[in-house]
Design an enzyme around this catalytic site. Structure first.
Site, PDB file in Angstrom:
ATOM      1  N   GLN A   4     -17.460 -16.396  -3.100  1.00  0.00           N
ATOM      2  CA  GLN A   4     -16.337 -16.059  -3.579  1.00  0.00           C
ATOM      3  C   GLN A   4     -15.953 -14.675  -2.768  1.00  0.00           C
ATOM      4  O   GLN A   4     -14.782 -14.238  -2.327  1.00  0.00           O
ATOM      5  CB  GLN A   4     -16.424 -15.721  -5.050  1.00  0.00           C
ATOM      6  CG  GLN A   4     -16.003 -16.902  -5.894  1.00  0.00           C
ATOM      7  CD  GLN A   4     -14.590 -17.467  -5.593  1.00  0.00           C
ATOM      8  OE1 GLN A   4     -13.597 -16.615  -5.913  1.00  0.00           O
ATOM      9  NE2 GLN A   4     -14.587 -18.794  -5.308  1.00  0.00           N
ATOM     10  N   ARG A  29     -24.399  -9.204 -13.727  1.00  0.00           N
ATOM     11  CA  ARG A  29     -25.459 -10.204 -13.186  1.00  0.00           C
ATOM     12  C   ARG A  29     -24.985 -11.467 -12.687  1.00  0.00           C
ATOM     13  O   ARG A  29     -23.792 -12.024 -13.263  1.00  0.00           O
ATOM     14  CB  ARG A  29     -26.395 -10.561 -14.675  1.00  0.00           C
ATOM     15  CG  ARG A  29     -27.398 -11.405 -14.232  1.00  0.00           C
ATOM     16  CD  ARG A  29     -28.172 -11.748 -15.688  1.00  0.00           C
ATOM     17  NE  ARG A  29     -29.544 -12.511 -15.385  1.00  0.00           N
ATOM     18  CZ  ARG A  29     -30.255 -12.919 -16.522  1.00  0.00           C
ATOM     19  NH1 ARG A  29     -29.655 -12.567 -17.521  1.00  0.00           N
ATOM     20  NH2 ARG A  29     -31.453 -13.382 -16.171  1.00  0.00           N
ATOM     21  N   GLU A  62     -12.054 -11.753  -7.502  1.00  0.00           N
ATOM     22  CA  GLU A  62     -11.097 -10.873  -6.922  1.00  0.00           C
ATOM     23  C   GLU A  62     -11.573  -9.744  -6.091  1.00  0.00           C
ATOM     24  O   GLU A  62     -10.996  -9.204  -5.216  1.00  0.00           O
ATOM     25  CB  GLU A  62      -9.944 -10.825  -7.992  1.00  0.00           C
ATOM     26  CG  GLU A  62      -9.148 -12.018  -8.515  1.00  0.00           C
ATOM     27  CD  GLU A  62      -8.576 -11.890  -9.638  1.00  0.00           C
ATOM     28  OE1 GLU A  62      -7.188 -11.718  -9.709  1.00  0.00           O
ATOM     29  OE2 GLU A  62      -9.131 -11.975 -10.749  1.00  0.00           O
ATOM     30  N   ASN A 116     -25.064 -17.640 -10.765  1.00  0.00           N
ATOM     31  CA  ASN A 116     -25.218 -18.351  -9.757  1.00  0.00           C
ATOM     32  C   ASN A 116     -24.896 -17.848  -8.366  1.00  0.00           C
ATOM     33  O   ASN A 116     -23.660 -17.744  -7.950  1.00  0.00           O
ATOM     34  CB  ASN A 116     -24.518 -19.824  -9.949  1.00  0.00           C
ATOM     35  CG  ASN A 116     -25.090 -20.785  -8.873  1.00  0.00           C
ATOM     36  OD1 ASN A 116     -26.039 -20.740  -8.240  1.00  0.00           O
ATOM     37  ND2 ASN A 116     -24.665 -22.083  -8.762  1.00  0.00           N
ATOM     38  N   THR A 123     -14.248 -22.074  -8.018  1.00  0.00           N
ATOM     39  CA  THR A 123     -14.935 -21.175  -7.967  1.00  0.00           C
ATOM     40  C   THR A 123     -16.633 -21.244  -8.438  1.00  0.00           C
ATOM     41  O   THR A 123     -17.358 -20.726  -8.363  1.00  0.00           O
ATOM     42  CB  THR A 123     -14.382 -19.804  -8.996  1.00  0.00           C
ATOM     43  OG1 THR A 123     -14.117 -20.660  -9.952  1.00  0.00           O
ATOM     44  CG2 THR A 123     -13.412 -19.350  -8.231  1.00  0.00           C
ATOM     45  N   LYS A 154     -24.894 -18.265  -5.291  1.00  0.00           N
ATOM     46  CA  LYS A 154     -24.564 -18.803  -4.090  1.00  0.00           C
ATOM     47  C   LYS A 154     -22.969 -19.115  -4.094  1.00  0.00           C
ATOM     48  O   LYS A 154     -22.489 -18.485  -3.152  1.00  0.00           O
ATOM     49  CB  LYS A 154     -25.287 -20.354  -4.266  1.00  0.00           C
ATOM     50  CG  LYS A 154     -24.925 -20.843  -3.009  1.00  0.00           C
ATOM     51  CD  LYS A 154     -26.009 -22.420  -2.667  1.00  0.00           C
ATOM     52  CE  LYS A 154     -25.535 -23.023  -1.245  1.00  0.00           C
ATOM     53  NZ  LYS A 154     -26.801 -23.822  -1.170  1.00  0.00           N
ATOM     54  N   GLY A 196      -5.981 -21.592  -6.063  1.00  0.00           N
ATOM     55  CA  GLY A 196      -4.848 -21.357  -6.588  1.00  0.00           C
ATOM     56  C   GLY A 196      -4.492 -19.913  -6.286  1.00  0.00           C
ATOM     57  O   GLY A 196      -3.364 -19.815  -6.058  1.00  0.00           O
ATOM     58  N   PHE A 197      -5.503 -19.031  -6.030  1.00  0.00           N
ATOM     59  CA  PHE A 197      -5.519 -17.615  -5.958  1.00  0.00           C
ATOM     60  C   PHE A 197      -4.500 -17.076  -6.921  1.00  0.00           C
ATOM     61  O   PHE A 197      -3.945 -15.811  -6.447  1.00  0.00           O
ATOM     62  CB  PHE A 197      -5.097 -17.423  -4.376  1.00  0.00           C
ATOM     63  CG  PHE A 197      -5.920 -18.175  -3.423  1.00  0.00           C
ATOM     64  CD1 PHE A 197      -7.187 -17.795  -3.531  1.00  0.00           C
ATOM     65  CD2 PHE A 197      -5.367 -18.978  -2.476  1.00  0.00           C
ATOM     66  CE1 PHE A 197      -8.101 -18.434  -2.480  1.00  0.00           C
ATOM     67  CE2 PHE A 197      -6.410 -19.661  -1.418  1.00  0.00           C
ATOM     68  CZ  PHE A 197      -7.459 -19.290  -1.871  1.00  0.00           C
ATOM     69  N   VAL A 252     -16.630 -12.565  -9.964  1.00  0.00           N
ATOM     70  CA  VAL A 252     -16.257 -11.997  -8.716  1.00  0.00           C
ATOM     71  C   VAL A 252     -15.237 -12.564  -7.871  1.00  0.00           C
ATOM     72  O   VAL A 252     -15.109 -12.685  -6.832  1.00  0.00           O
ATOM     73  CB  VAL A 252     -17.775 -12.101  -8.226  1.00  0.00           C
ATOM     74  CG1 VAL A 252     -18.784 -11.346  -8.901  1.00  0.00           C
ATOM     75  CG2 VAL A 252     -17.903 -13.585  -8.121  1.00  0.00           C
TER      76      VAL A 252
END
Lengths: 336, 731
Positions: B629, B619, B696, B622, B456, B624, B227-228, B694
């Site tokens: 992203q 932190r 953006e 995940n 995401t 990966k 979607g961004f 994260v």
């Protein structure tokens, strides 16, 4: 997309027979041959092409690459771009053609797009593809939106007051430099068309793009025998690294001996309304010393007749640099 | 599991084609709707002739103003509820205000039939002179957003000055998945299958515009083909699909065309930013003055907050940020990945690079000398700021020490190499969220919250968080998202979905465990009758005494003995807006971007050849998908720097390159090796796990780092994006 009749042709003659009923083989043709469909189906979805009948030719026996008796190559019209690009003889003897094909489209498109279809690839002019805009190529007499519009990507050679659309094909540029011949079978038999005569200048009839008449089916393309001692290269310049049409591209076939050009065939893409042979530059190179000055002069000569539009003046310089660098690559003056 | 590298739990569904995206939804008796787009940018509709269209095969109806039940407007939003950028409902009046505005809609049995019918509708207009000018003019005097000291006076007296204007173009989100709505009414209730990054908001807007009670609207968005930001708020096609479905009495699918994606579903607006920096000869900043305009549509006040990072990124005693809107006959803009900060940081970080060159100073050193001790605009300490470390780590990974600052001085393999860097920041926030967790007899758990996974990795992160709190393995956890029937969850935007939903899910999971342990200790058949729940633990699906872990009982047995279907818990998170944290701390993520370009002067060929991104975003739950992203954002940043621009034809007012061949984005071949590092400092102000989002920040600063590298290689400073071959031919 509008409704159409779909016919599977069982033979070349049947396909020709159906298509011969068409009023034209050019823009607006009511009957179209369907090969890879990468241009045609796209344009049908946009309502730019509205055939009432599609003749599927995909299973006709036109998909072979064969040696000709004179040592040249005969390429069937249905040979897929990927097959042709990776063909052993093409990679070895006609490097410029392999490089040109591989610089075009994407792997997926090359797997389906055909030699004959690529010959007939339509322009990517944005105004041609949008039926809300005036376009002489799509609707003769409606005007050209591109001349006073967004024309950055369009032609600087061979334009007319009616049309400045670029021929988008990479393959065509290589075939022009290789002096290929297009073989056509039509209602009145077969004929061979020299590559430079196959595509037409827009002039006052930009909707007429090729020498094809109703019923004409491109059956194959032949290449002359590879020239011993010649090297050939294709260089394509564009904004991004892949999957984009050329802003300028150059196909060069040259033979060098004793520090001089003995033979040169040059063609350019992204700059002309048809695949553009640079004959004046070829003559200037032939017999001249292989050095930076010679190739720059030849490139300047090649673009001598350029008529840039409002937003593509940079192409004159870019095209010269493209041709110059392609010649550097072909002569070993540059490696990247 | 936390900080591990778990592949997406929804990956197998996606790669096998079993994930049902909105445009895949197919319902019995469904019809297709295709809007008719205006072919003028400004004027009035005089007449609409649909007679020919109605006669075409399969056509059920053609609707336009006058024959479709009118829609209401949505009232002004409250918080993140009720948000819509293009506020005018379709067909509200006969005015056309941008090219591609929907003026009618055709409904037919197949999409092809509806497309043909839409093309056959004849619309006559009177046209007025439109404005799609590339040069922006302020509609009103600029308003000051942030101010301290006297920016003008300090700039004038500064010994070293940079005064430049930076321009970013109209950019289009262009997710591969087209916007789509499938609307199905059942009496007075409607279910909308949507391409939505915010189902709760979508429901609120649609229920208002349709004039039905909230409980009568259900919005479902299980998977998003990205979607961004373009799918945060509802667009007119969604209302149109719902209205048409109500009229025809059967479900209706409306999939927006790629062309309409450039016209009627938002874009990042063009910005024009004058940036002045004054500094002492030792590089100490004296003044920052950031004045900017962004284009918006005629009716809607979309603001691109380019000044978002300006007041706090560096220490500077005198500062002014001021802005105004510029109106044009374009579709209403909307948030696009890193709204505001991304174009704003292109200007600011480009100006910093130009200042470093004027000072003959290393750009990292310039930034180091102006590192603030606190957020000088709010006077608050940063909750967690490690920008200097980002730059230091990035410099080491990149090999910055080997940089020769002279233009064109660095060569490799026959090419010229250019290096550039930029700092970046993005707000950290948390929003309200609710979640429920259910622990079931079969040893599985189910998590429910009405946030979304927009690609995401939210499904995966919530499975990890639930696993962490319950000890139930990730592959036994079912995560349910993207449905307004679930407990209300946050929007998937602003990079705050993760931070928002984690506290709610964690506490729901703990509450479910407490409920389970309670059942284990009380009731006639409880296995640990008499024990205190605090003496027990749930480990690997078994309840046991902490003092005797070997004598455990499967959790299913606990539930069976209590004759209970499941142990459930609910939890919630509260917003940081107006909350205690935001009164005490300045909440932001930071990063440093390093770009390498290769440049072939002979052919004007420029490519990004290497990228290093070091991110300080709390932190990583995940790493990966988090790395994914940042990598994706860098690839998008290459497009922003070098390729992307929607071009408006000045005569027609149309975005003319409205397809993916003429609006070019980065391809795989344009994506270089990207080295991503997370500093991984937990930000416990935001949530107990210390996680921020994260989505953006990887795009912030990226274009400025690339144009700095372009300058280093070529000597050409491009201040108007994208960098084009014609700019580089000047080198």
């Amino acid at each position: 997309m509008e409704r159409f009749q779909f016919t599977k042709a069982h033979s070349v003659s049947e396909a020709i027979g159906i298509a011969a009923q068409s009023t034209t083989a050019q823009q607006g043709a009511p009957v179209r041959f369907l090969a890879g469909g990468t241009t045609l189906v796209d344009l049908m979805k946009l309502n730019v092409e509205r055939p009432t009948r599609l003749v599927d030719i995909n299973h006709l026996e036109l998909n072979k690459i064969e040696r000709t008796s004179d040592g040249g190559l005969r390429i069937g019209a249905l040979v897929r771009n990927a097959t042709l690009a990776h063909d052993e003889a093409v990679v070895r003897d006609y490097r410029v053609l392999s490089e040109a094909l591989l610089s075009g489209a994407s792997a997926q498109l090359r797997n389906v797009a055909t030699t004959g279809g690529n010959l007939l690839q339509r322009t990517r002019c944005m105004y041609f593809r949008d039926t809300a805009m005036a376009c002489n190529k799509r609707e003769p007499g409606s005007g050209c939106s591109a001349i006073a519009g967004e024309n950055r990507a369009l032609a600087i050679l061979g334009t007319s007051p009616q049309c400045i659309a670029t021929n988008p094909s990479d393959m065509n540029v290589a075939l022009a430099a290789l002096e290929a011949t297009v073989h056509v079978q039509g209602a009145r038999g077969t004929r061979a068309i020299a590559f430079q005569d196959f595509h037409l200048l827009p002039g006052d009839t930009p909707h007429r793009e090729t020498a094809l008449e109703p019923g004409d089916l491109v059956t194959h393309v032949t290449l002359p025998p590879p020239r011993a001692g010649a090297t050939s290269r294709y260089l394509k310049l564009r904004d991004r690294a892949s999957y984009e049409f050329a802003l300028a591209s150059a196909a060069v076939v040259v033979e060098v001996a004793g520090g001089r050009f003995r033979y040169a065939r040059l063609a350019m893409g992204g700059v002309g309304t048809k695949p553009w042979r640079m004959t004046a530059a070829e003559q200037a190179l032939t017999g001249a010393a292989v050095d930076e000055g010679t190739i720059k002069q030849a490139a300047a000569l090649a673009l001598r007749d350029a008529r840039p539009q409002s937003e593509n003046g940079f192409k004159v310089e870019l095209a010269q640099r493209c041709l110059t660098h392609a010649l550097r690559l072909a002569t070993g003056m540059a490696t990247v | 599991m936390l900080g591990g590298k778990l592949p997406r739990i929804d990956g197998p569904l996606k790669v096998s084609g079993r994930a049902v995206y909105t445009s895949d939804v197919s319902l019995a008796g469904m019809l297709y709707a295709v809007p008719v787009r205006s072919t003028i940018a400004k004027g009035r509709i005089v007449s609409i002739d649909a007679a020919a269209a109605r006669k075409l095969p399969g056509v059920r109806a053609v609707y336009y103003r006058g024959n479709l039940k009118p829609f209401f407007r949505s009232a002004p939003p409250q918080g993140f509820s009720g948000l819509i950028d293009e506020k005018r409902p379709p067909f509200e009046d006969d005015e056309v205000r941008y090219y591609g505005q929907y003026v009618a809609v055709a409904v037919a049995q197949t999409m092809e039939q509806a497309t043909a019918a839409a093309a056959a509708v004849r619309v006559r207009y009177t046209t007025d002179a439109h404005n799609v000018d590339r040069h922006l003019v302020a509609a009103k005097p600029l308003e000051t957003e942030s101010q301290r000291g006297d920016a003008d006076a300090a700039f004038k007296s500064a010994p070293v000055q940079v005064d430049q204007t930076y321009v970013t173009p109209d950019e289009v989100h262009n997710p591969i998945e087209l916007h789509a709505t499938v609307a199905a009414w059942d009496g007075d209730s409607v279910t909308l299958y949507e391409t939505s990054q915010a189902v709760m908001n979508h429901r609120e807007v649609l229920r208002q515009m349709l004039g039905v009670p909230k409980e009568n609207v259900r919005v479902v968005s299980h998977f998003l083909g990205s979607g961004f930001g373009g799918k945060l708020w509802p667009w007119t096609h969604s209302i149109l699909a719902a209205g048409v479905a109500r009229e025809v009495g059967v479900p209706v699918k409306l999939v927006v065309t790629r062309q309409s994606m450039f016209e009627a579903v938002g874009h990042r607006p063009r910005t024009q930013q004058r940036f002045r920096i004054g500094a002492s000869r030792d590089g100490t900043l004296q003044s920052i003055h950031h004045e900017y305009l962004n284009q918006t549509s005629v009716l809607d006040d979309y603001k691109e907050e380019c000044g978002e990072s300006t007041p706090f990124l560096y220490s500077v005693p005198n500062l002014r940020v001021a802005s105004a809107l510029s109106r044009a006959n374009v579709g209403t803009p909307t948030a696009m990945r890193g709204p505001g900060a991304v174009p704003g940081l292109f200007a600011m970080e480009s100006a910093m690079d130009e200042l470093a060159i004027a000072l003959k100073m290393d750009p990292i050193e310039l930034r180091r000398r102006n590192e603030p001790k606190l957020d000088e605009s709010s006077k608050l300490p940063f909750s967690s700021r490690h920008l200097l470390e980002c730059m230091q780590v990035g410099a080491e990974k990149f090999g910055w020490a080997r940089r020769d600052p002279r233009v064109g001085a660095m060569k490799r393999d026959g090419l010229t190499v250019g290096w550039g860097m930029a700092a970046c920041a993005w707000g950290a926030m948390r929003d309200n969220a609710q979640a429920s967790v259910e622990i079931r007899r079969d040893g599985t758990a189910q998590v429910k919250t009405a946030t979304q996974d927009i690609g995401t990795g939210t499904y995966t992160v919530l499975a990890i968080v639930t696993s962490e709190a319950t000890g139930i393995p990730v592959d036994r956890i079912d995560v349910q998202l993207g449905d307004t029937a679930l407990p209300p969850g946050p929007i998937s935007g602003g990079s705050w979905a993760t931070a928002s939903v984690i506290p709610a899910v964690s506490s729901a999971a703990r509450a479910a465990v407490q409920a389970l342990l309670g059942m284990a200790t009380s009731g006639p058949s409880a296995p640990f009758k008499g024990a205190k729940p605090d003496d027990l633990q749930l480990v690997n699906g078994r309840v046991s005494r902490k003092s005797d872990p070997s004598a455990g009982v499967p959790l299913g047995d606990v539930l069976a003995r209590a004759n209970v279907r499941a142990a459930t818990g609910s939890g919630q998170s509260s917003t940081t807006i107006g909350g205690e944290e935001s009164r005490k701390y300045s909440l932001h993520s930071f990063g440093a971007q390093f770009a390498e370009v290769t440049w072939q002067p002979e052919t004007a060929r420029l490519r990004v050849s290497r990228f290093v991104s070091v991110i300080d975003a709390g932190r990583m739950i995940n790493p990966k998908p988090a790395r994914n992203q940042i990598e994706g954002a860098v690839v998008m940043g290459i497009g922003m720097a070098l390729f992307e621009e929607a071009r408006y034809d000045k005569r027609y007012g149309a975005p003319i390159n409205s397809n993916l061949a003429d609006y070019i984005v980065s391809t795989n071949a344009d994506a270089p090796p990207i080295d991503v590092t997370f500093l991984d400092y937990p930000d416990k102000v935001l949530n107990e796990l210390g996680a921020r989002g994260v989505g953006e920040i990887g795009l912030a600063g990226t274009a400025a780092a690339i144009t700095a590298a372009v300058h280093h290689a070529t000597g050409v400073r491009v201040r108007e994006l994208p960098v084009r071959i014609e700019d580089l031919l000047r080198a």
